[in-house]
Design a protein around this motif. Structure first.
Motif, PDB file in Angstrom:
ATOM      1  N   UNK A 218       0.369  -0.750   0.082  1.00  0.00           N
ATOM      2  CA  UNK A 218       0.097   0.430   0.537  1.00  0.00           C
ATOM      3  C   UNK A 218       1.179   1.129   0.083  1.00  0.00           C
ATOM      4  N   UNK A 219       0.826   1.955  -0.613  1.00  0.00           N
ATOM      5  CA  UNK A 219       1.485   3.351  -0.390  1.00  0.00           C
ATOM      6  C   UNK A 219       0.476   4.627  -0.105  1.00  0.00           C
ATOM      7  N   UNK A 220       0.985   5.515   0.510  1.00  0.00           N
ATOM      8  CA  UNK A 220       0.165   7.072   1.781  1.00  0.00           C
ATOM      9  C   UNK A 220       0.779   8.178   1.144  1.00  0.00           C
ATOM     10  N   UNK A 221       0.017   8.871   0.488  1.00  0.00           N
ATOM     11  CA  UNK A 221       0.077  10.321   0.544  1.00  0.00           C
ATOM     12  C   UNK A 221       0.515  11.153   2.143  1.00  0.00           C
ATOM     13  N   UNK A 222       2.133  11.443   2.647  1.00  0.00           N
ATOM     14  CA  UNK A 222       1.702  11.917   3.856  1.00  0.00           C
ATOM     15  C   UNK A 222       1.605  13.762   3.629  1.00  0.00           C
ATOM     16  N   UNK A 223       1.531  13.845   3.000  1.00  0.00           N
ATOM     17  CA  UNK A 223       0.653  15.353   2.705  1.00  0.00           C
ATOM     18  C   UNK A 223      -1.072  15.270   3.323  1.00  0.00           C
ATOM     19  N   UNK A 224      -1.744  14.082   3.472  1.00  0.00           N
ATOM     20  CA  UNK A 224      -2.973  14.420   3.022  1.00  0.00           C
ATOM     21  C   UNK A 224      -3.425  13.200   3.896  1.00  0.00           C
ATOM     22  N   UNK A 225      -2.347  12.004   3.829  1.00  0.00           N
ATOM     23  CA  UNK A 225      -2.897  11.032   4.855  1.00  0.00           C
ATOM     24  C   UNK A 225      -3.521   9.592   3.903  1.00  0.00           C
ATOM     25  N   UNK A 226      -3.577  10.139   2.149  1.00  0.00           N
ATOM     26  CA  UNK A 226      -4.358   9.215   1.871  1.00  0.00           C
ATOM     27  C   UNK A 226      -4.082   8.329   0.412  1.00  0.00           C
ATOM     28  N   UNK A 227      -4.663   7.471   0.300  1.00  0.00           N
ATOM     29  CA  UNK A 227      -3.272   6.132  -0.248  1.00  0.00           C
ATOM     30  C   UNK A 227      -3.675   6.746  -1.762  1.00  0.00           C
ATOM     31  N   UNK A 228      -2.572   5.667  -2.524  1.00  0.00           N
ATOM     32  CA  UNK A 228      -1.914   6.558  -3.605  1.00  0.00           C
ATOM     33  C   UNK A 228      -2.501   5.328  -4.914  1.00  0.00           C
ATOM     34  N   UNK A 229      -2.553   5.495  -5.528  1.00  0.00           N
ATOM     35  CA  UNK A 229      -2.603   4.491  -6.653  1.00  0.00           C
ATOM     36  C   UNK A 229      -1.456   4.226  -6.700  1.00  0.00           C
TER      37      UNK A 229
END
Length: 222
Positions: free
Chosen positions: A74-85
């Motif tokens: 899994x991958x997380x955008x640390x700026x928004x906390x949202x998952x990334x594709x």
């Protein structure tokens, strides 16, 4: 003389601001946390923080180490906390994808037959900007994580500047090949933290641990 001194001071301030402005957009502060799972599984969970700094980059690529079987990515955008594709691609596919980035001069090179996690960033990396992400995955690798009698061994060359290894619950350190800070997690597990002071080189890490005596296990569980 005063005017000349003022001009020198002004130049110095301008240079300092320019250097500071550049520095804030460049990051090599990567960090990896390895959580050793049940010894018989030969698996460890990896939490990897990294910053993509290539101007115009629309993707970040993370290699899957040869000999390791990856799962639960899994991958997380640390700026928004949202998952990334993300996708798992070959080096040849990665090379084709990165060719479409705005800044081709900074594009990385790939091994055609190797496998990579291709992270789709929510937006291209801006000029003088950066994009911080966390990649989470589980590796099965019996050459890096194995048993010796009742002891366990984690042996792996690491090229990341900052690392930590968390032992399974109920284990204590026997030896460590690198200088490390030993900490106790909130759940009682032991964590070894260390840095790779070399410039881009591999740090040969070998950690050996054994089960705690029964009396100590009872104390930890309390």
């Amino acid at each position: 003389m005063i005017a000349m001194a003022n001009r020198i001071c002004l130049v110095a301030v301008v240079l300092w601001l320019a250097q500071s402005s550049t520095a804030q957009f460049i990051s090599s502060d990567t960090y990896t946390r390895y959580e050793l799972l049940a010894p018989e599984s030969h698996q460890f969970k990896i939490y990897y923080e990294v910053t993509e700094t290539r101007p115009g980059a629309r993707f970040h690529f993370n290699p899957i180490r040869e000999g390791s079987e990856a799962s639960d990515e899994s991958v997380i955008d640390l700026g928004t906390g949202k998952p990334l594709k993300f996708d798992v691609v070959t080096g040849a596919q990665a090379q084709t994808a990165v060719a479409s980035d705005a800044n081709k001069e900074t594009a990385p090179q790939f091994t055609a037959t190797a496998k990579y996690i291709q992270v789709h960033l929510a937006h291209p990396v801006p000029a003088r900007g950066e994009y911080r992400i966390a990649i989470i995955k589980t590796y099965k690798d019996d050459k890096s994580y194995y048993s010796e009698g009742d002891a366990i061994v984690f042996k792996r060359p690491l090229g990341i500047p900052r690392n930590s290894v968390v032992l399974p619950a109920g284990f204590e350190v026997v030896s460590c090949s690198v200088a490390a800070q030993l900490l106790t997690e909130a759940d009682g597990r032991l964590k070894l933290s260390f840095v790779n002071a070399g410039s881009g080189g591999q740090l040969e890490v070998a950690i050996k641990a054994r089960p705690l005596p029964q009396s100590k296990k009872t104390e930890v569980s309390k």
